[in-house]
Design a protein around this motif. Structure first.
Motif, mmCIF file in Angstrom:
data_model
loop_
_atom_site.group_PDB
_atom_site.id
_atom_site.type_symbol
_atom_site.label_atom_id
_atom_site.label_comp_id
_atom_site.label_asym_id
_atom_site.label_seq_id
_atom_site.Cartn_x
_atom_site.Cartn_y
_atom_site.Cartn_z
ATOM 1 N N GLU A 132 0.644 5.513 0.005
ATOM 2 C CA GLU A 132 -0.591 6.518 0.181
ATOM 3 C C GLU A 132 0.553 8.074 0.008
ATOM 4 O O GLU A 132 1.601 8.063 0.246
ATOM 5 C CB GLU A 132 -0.805 6.522 1.497
ATOM 6 C CG GLU A 132 -2.049 7.603 1.692
ATOM 7 C CD GLU A 132 -2.818 7.469 2.845
ATOM 8 O OE1 GLU A 132 -2.794 6.456 3.851
ATOM 9 O OE2 GLU A 132 -3.762 8.211 3.021
ATOM 10 N N LEU A 139 1.354 10.281 1.742
ATOM 11 C CA LEU A 139 1.621 10.604 3.101
ATOM 12 C C LEU A 139 2.888 10.592 3.616
ATOM 13 O O LEU A 139 3.551 9.794 3.335
ATOM 14 C CB LEU A 139 0.878 9.114 3.827
ATOM 15 C CG LEU A 139 0.587 9.144 5.613
ATOM 16 C CD1 LEU A 139 -0.226 7.773 5.904
ATOM 17 C CD2 LEU A 139 1.631 9.766 6.243
ATOM 18 N N TRP A 143 -2.688 14.440 6.328
ATOM 19 C CA TRP A 143 -1.176 14.059 6.783
ATOM 20 C C TRP A 143 -0.189 15.138 6.755
ATOM 21 O O TRP A 143 0.287 15.637 5.836
ATOM 22 C CB TRP A 143 -0.525 12.837 5.720
ATOM 23 C CG TRP A 143 -1.608 11.890 5.686
ATOM 24 C CD1 TRP A 143 -2.330 11.334 4.849
ATOM 25 C CD2 TRP A 143 -2.006 11.129 7.000
ATOM 26 N NE1 TRP A 143 -3.310 10.395 5.159
ATOM 27 C CE2 TRP A 143 -3.127 9.944 6.387
ATOM 28 C CE3 TRP A 143 -1.795 10.891 8.294
ATOM 29 C CZ2 TRP A 143 -3.555 9.111 7.300
ATOM 30 C CZ3 TRP A 143 -2.349 10.001 9.171
ATOM 31 C CH2 TRP A 143 -3.093 9.079 8.561
ATOM 32 N N ALA A 183 0.824 -1.663 5.435
ATOM 33 C CA ALA A 183 0.833 -0.050 5.369
ATOM 34 C C ALA A 183 2.395 0.119 5.855
ATOM 35 O O ALA A 183 2.444 -0.016 7.320
ATOM 36 C CB ALA A 183 -0.224 0.404 6.013
ATOM 37 N N GLN A 184 3.108 0.920 5.301
ATOM 38 C CA GLN A 184 2.952 1.119 3.735
ATOM 39 C C GLN A 184 4.424 0.786 3.076
ATOM 40 O O GLN A 184 5.511 0.668 3.738
ATOM 41 C CB GLN A 184 2.502 2.867 3.595
ATOM 42 C CG GLN A 184 1.283 2.949 4.356
ATOM 43 C CD GLN A 184 0.676 4.372 3.782
ATOM 44 O OE1 GLN A 184 1.386 5.020 3.029
ATOM 45 N NE2 GLN A 184 -0.376 4.719 4.217
ATOM 46 N N GLU A 218 -5.146 -2.851 4.700
ATOM 47 C CA GLU A 218 -4.188 -2.253 5.570
ATOM 48 C C GLU A 218 -3.859 -2.778 6.763
ATOM 49 O O GLU A 218 -4.907 -3.316 7.390
ATOM 50 C CB GLU A 218 -4.769 -0.866 5.794
ATOM 51 C CG GLU A 218 -4.908 0.140 4.647
ATOM 52 C CD GLU A 218 -5.329 1.627 5.361
ATOM 53 O OE1 GLU A 218 -4.945 2.281 6.216
ATOM 54 O OE2 GLU A 218 -6.059 2.352 4.413
ATOM 55 N N GLU A 248 -12.213 3.295 4.419
ATOM 56 C CA GLU A 248 -12.542 3.670 5.707
ATOM 57 C C GLU A 248 -13.622 4.699 5.517
ATOM 58 O O GLU A 248 -13.757 5.693 6.177
ATOM 59 C CB GLU A 248 -11.552 4.223 6.332
ATOM 60 C CG GLU A 248 -10.441 3.113 6.785
ATOM 61 C CD GLU A 248 -9.313 3.498 7.678
ATOM 62 O OE1 GLU A 248 -9.284 4.462 8.196
ATOM 63 O OE2 GLU A 248 -8.474 2.473 7.964
ATOM 64 N N LEU A 307 4.823 3.997 8.380
ATOM 65 C CA LEU A 307 4.305 2.724 9.097
ATOM 66 C C LEU A 307 5.558 1.495 8.971
ATOM 67 O O LEU A 307 6.704 1.745 9.142
ATOM 68 C CB LEU A 307 3.121 2.458 9.076
ATOM 69 C CG LEU A 307 2.161 3.466 9.498
ATOM 70 C CD1 LEU A 307 0.616 3.295 8.779
ATOM 71 C CD2 LEU A 307 2.121 4.305 10.960
ATOM 72 N N GLY A 328 -5.938 4.948 1.384
ATOM 73 C CA GLY A 328 -5.866 5.656 2.566
ATOM 74 C C GLY A 328 -6.915 6.948 2.646
ATOM 75 O O GLY A 328 -7.512 7.176 1.767
ATOM 76 N N LEU A 364 4.092 9.814 10.068
ATOM 77 C CA LEU A 364 4.123 8.396 10.429
ATOM 78 C C LEU A 364 5.332 7.679 10.013
ATOM 79 O O LEU A 364 5.250 6.474 9.497
ATOM 80 C CB LEU A 364 2.811 7.737 9.687
ATOM 81 C CG LEU A 364 1.483 8.422 10.095
ATOM 82 C CD1 LEU A 364 0.321 7.493 9.563
ATOM 83 C CD2 LEU A 364 1.160 8.726 11.527
ATOM 84 N N TYR A 379 -4.522 -2.420 12.403
ATOM 85 C CA TYR A 379 -3.113 -2.205 12.681
ATOM 86 C C TYR A 379 -2.576 -2.910 14.130
ATOM 87 O O TYR A 379 -3.399 -3.000 15.090
ATOM 88 C CB TYR A 379 -2.787 -0.808 12.984
ATOM 89 C CG TYR A 379 -2.814 -0.205 11.311
ATOM 90 C CD1 TYR A 379 -1.722 -0.007 10.507
ATOM 91 C CD2 TYR A 379 -3.999 0.486 11.058
ATOM 92 C CE1 TYR A 379 -1.744 0.497 9.284
ATOM 93 C CE2 TYR A 379 -3.957 1.049 9.691
ATOM 94 C CZ TYR A 379 -2.850 0.953 9.013
ATOM 95 O OH TYR A 379 -2.863 1.522 7.682
ATOM 96 N N PHE A 413 0.889 -1.099 -0.080
ATOM 97 C CA PHE A 413 0.002 0.076 0.340
ATOM 98 C C PHE A 413 0.976 1.191 0.005
ATOM 99 O O PHE A 413 1.834 1.457 0.599
ATOM 100 C CB PHE A 413 -0.773 -0.187 1.413
ATOM 101 C CG PHE A 413 -1.737 1.182 1.682
ATOM 102 C CD1 PHE A 413 -2.285 2.066 0.567
ATOM 103 C CD2 PHE A 413 -1.736 1.501 3.089
ATOM 104 C CE1 PHE A 413 -2.961 2.798 0.996
ATOM 105 C CE2 PHE A 413 -2.563 2.763 3.326
ATOM 106 C CZ PHE A 413 -3.233 3.289 2.408
ATOM 107 N N TRP A 459 1.951 0.070 13.905
ATOM 108 C CA TRP A 459 1.986 1.462 14.072
ATOM 109 C C TRP A 459 2.349 1.880 15.573
ATOM 110 O O TRP A 459 1.867 1.582 16.344
ATOM 111 C CB TRP A 459 0.315 1.702 14.095
ATOM 112 C CG TRP A 459 0.117 3.027 13.768
ATOM 113 C CD1 TRP A 459 0.796 4.294 14.359
ATOM 114 C CD2 TRP A 459 -0.827 3.805 13.001
ATOM 115 N NE1 TRP A 459 0.038 5.487 14.020
ATOM 116 C CE2 TRP A 459 -0.760 5.182 13.075
ATOM 117 C CE3 TRP A 459 -1.718 3.302 11.885
ATOM 118 C CZ2 TRP A 459 -1.680 6.035 12.286
ATOM 119 C CZ3 TRP A 459 -2.440 3.971 11.142
ATOM 120 C CH2 TRP A 459 -2.611 5.489 11.408
HETATM 121 O O1 AHR Z 1 -1.946 3.834 6.721
HETATM 122 C C1 AHR Z 1 -2.519 5.217 7.492
HETATM 123 C C2 AHR Z 1 -3.740 5.548 7.377
HETATM 124 O O2 AHR Z 1 -4.507 4.431 8.233
HETATM 125 C C3 AHR Z 1 -4.651 5.459 6.366
HETATM 126 O O3 AHR Z 1 -4.754 6.489 5.391
HETATM 127 C C4 AHR Z 1 -6.191 5.034 6.734
HETATM 128 O O4 AHR Z 1 -7.017 4.559 5.860
HETATM 129 C C5 AHR Z 1 -5.936 4.205 7.931
HETATM 130 O O5 AHR Z 1 -6.661 4.867 8.907
#
Ligand code: AHR
Length: 492
Positions: free
Chosen positions: A25, A27, A96, A344-345, A296, A173, A350, A70, A312, A239, A23, A300
């Motif tokens: 993103e 981010l 983010w 992720a990711q 995901e 989500e 993460l 995400g 992150l 997570y 994954f 974390w």
């Molecule tokens: O992976 C980070 C975030 O975690 C993603 O953007 C979201 O989908 C989840 O809450």
């Protein structure tokens, strides 16, 4: 001595290679810096994509890559990310870090990146703040080979032939950052949006509905009941953290056995989630046509000190490697329902397989687990019976060993075993049935310390090595699995 029975001739279904998916993103430094540096960068690149990252990713055979989020996905407007880069509008990445997103990495760049690393693209569309028309046009832009406003627009941006796009997510989500919807409302929205995610020509899309947060079984129930016939996959996100209490962050590197244990205990919770979401799905879909898509998952922890909390960015240790191994074994063992999983990711966010710092790059312990486990991709799960000893800590217990086994198209058997104990080795005796064993070899990932990790100055602290500690006699393979290790055995 742990006795394992490996019935190599009892096949239990194909392990979808997409279980080893990723994954990426918009981010922090995942896309920008991690993947994309731009053609004018001093960091060596191929058409703007980092060469070192491309090479490392090709090696682990990434089957599928999810993008652009995400949470970012439900605020992303794809038309901002096409055409000449100097004309692309900027936006604020509100989720983010509030940074400015210049849209230089858009649809063309993502799909080209997937081609370069050999991954299938999995695009997540915008339901939260986007329109049905916008989603419909995105799919038309990417996949229509005839003449239409969107395919002409694609051609005017330099891409004559359509891309092949298999996986499309209808929102992310949607119970939270994707619109704060109720399951009942999202189920109707899903049906509406998914209607316009068209199959153009030969391009058949596997539609994935946004699924539950962790143990929201009501969400899965409602989605399966109201929209199960309109979807190919239903996602779930979970997570692994130090604690289920989100206010307790935990450090990625600075921990003792209590947090080693709690993290691994929380990793095992994924099995309960898979079982319980699957049993709801079984009720509506006994033929298992709808895949459970864990799009995901991963660890974390608190961000690295001094880094932007919205980015992150976390380090990655041997503990993360064990978390990955536990997940892969359980996804393999549930391959009748789990059809895809996306860690992720990908880079710098993460539980990443790669971290970068300017022109430097390192492979994390998690990278090596992906490298070891790639042999399970598209192989047949085979029957493995064993009873794990307990790993006890402060009156609580989890299995000391996690394992799964598969047979590939060349007849090779692979058995992956994780030893979660930080101090106890495990003697194993594998009784191999259904074949005459000629040879067994192994690969191991371990280190002296629970929090061993790779740094930009010492990037080979944790890496795979040959595991020679095996004996073959009377069709039994015996050996000692060291504490805190991930081992892959090959039996031929
Ligand atoms: O992976 C980070 C975030 O975690 C993603 O953007 C979201 O989908 C989840 O809450």
């Amino acid at each position: 001595m742990v006795k394992m029975i490996l019935n190599t001739d009892i096949k239990k279904g194909k392990i979808n290679k997409n279980i080893y998916g990723h994954f990426s993103e918009h981010l922090g430094r995942c896309i920008y810096e991690g993947i994309w540096v731009g053609e004018d960068s001093l960091v060596p690149n191929i058409k703007g994509f980092r060469t070192d990252v491309l090479e490392a990713l090709k090696k682990i055979k990434i089957p599928v890559l999810r993008w652009p989020g995400g949470c970012f996905a439900d605020e992303y407007h794809w038309m901002d990310g096409i055409g000449p880069k100097e004309n692309r509008p900027c936006m604020i990445n509100t989720h983010w870090g509030g940074v400015v997103e210049n849209n230089h990495f858009g649809t063309h760049e993502f799909l080209e990146f997937c081609e370069l690393i050999g991954a299938e693209p999995y695009i997540c569309g915008n339901v939260g703040s986007g329109t049905v028309q916008e989603m419909q046009q995105w799919v038309e832009y990417m996949t229509f080979d005839g003449k239409s406003p969107m395919s002409d627009l694609r051609r005017s941006n330099g891409k004559d032939e359509p891309w092949s796009l298999k996986y499309f997510g209808v929102g992310n989500e949607n119970w939270g950052c994707g619109g704060n919807m109720r399951a009942e409302y999202y189920a109707d929205q899903y049906r509406r949006y998914a209607t316009y995610v068209r199959n153009f020509g030969d391009n058949k899309i596997y539609r994935i509905a946004g699924g539950a947060s962790v143990d929201d079984y009501h969400w899965t129930e409602v989605l399966m009941r109201e929209a199960g016939k309109q979807m190919d996959g239903l996602s779930v996100h979970y997570y692994t953290r130090v604690s289920r209490d989100w206010s307790v962050q935990g450090s990625a590197t600075d921990f003792k056995e209590n947090e080693w244990f709690s993290v691994l205990q929380n990793a095992f919770y994924m099995e309960e989630l898979v079982n319980r979401h699957s049993s709801i799905m079984d009720n509506y879909d006994p033929e298992k046509k709808v895949g459970l898509i864990v799009d995901e998952w991963g660890t974390w922890f608190a961000v690295e000190p001094g880094t932007n909390p919205g980015f992150l960015y976390q380090q990655n240790t041997l503990r993360d490697a064990l978390v990955a191994g536990v997940h892969f074994n359980l996804f393999n063992n549930h391959c009748d329902r789990v059809q895809m999983a996306n860690i992720a990711q990908l880079v710098n966010v993460l539980q990443s397989v790669i971290l970068t710092d300017g022109a430097k790059m390192l492979k994390t312990p998690t990278y090596y687990v992906f490298d070891m486990f790639k042999v399970h991709q598209d192989a047949e799960l085979i029957s493995l019976e064993f009873e794990s000893p307990d790993y006890m800590f402060m009156g609580e217990k989890i299995p000391q060993l996690s394992a799964s086994a598969s047979g590939d198209s060349e007849g090779k058997i692979h058995l992956s075993v994780c030893n979660l104990s930080p101090s106890q080795e495990a003697d194993i005796d594998i009784d191999i049935r259904g074949m005459m064993v000629q040879n067994s070899t192994g690969t191991i990932l371990t280190a002296g310390e629970m929090n061993a990790n790779n740094t930009f100055d010492a990037s080979n602290n944790v890496r795979t090595a040959v595991f020679g500690n095996l004996r073959l006699e009377n069709n039994h393979v015996t050996g000692k699995i060291p504490s805190k290790s991930v081992v892959m055995l090959e039996i031929v």
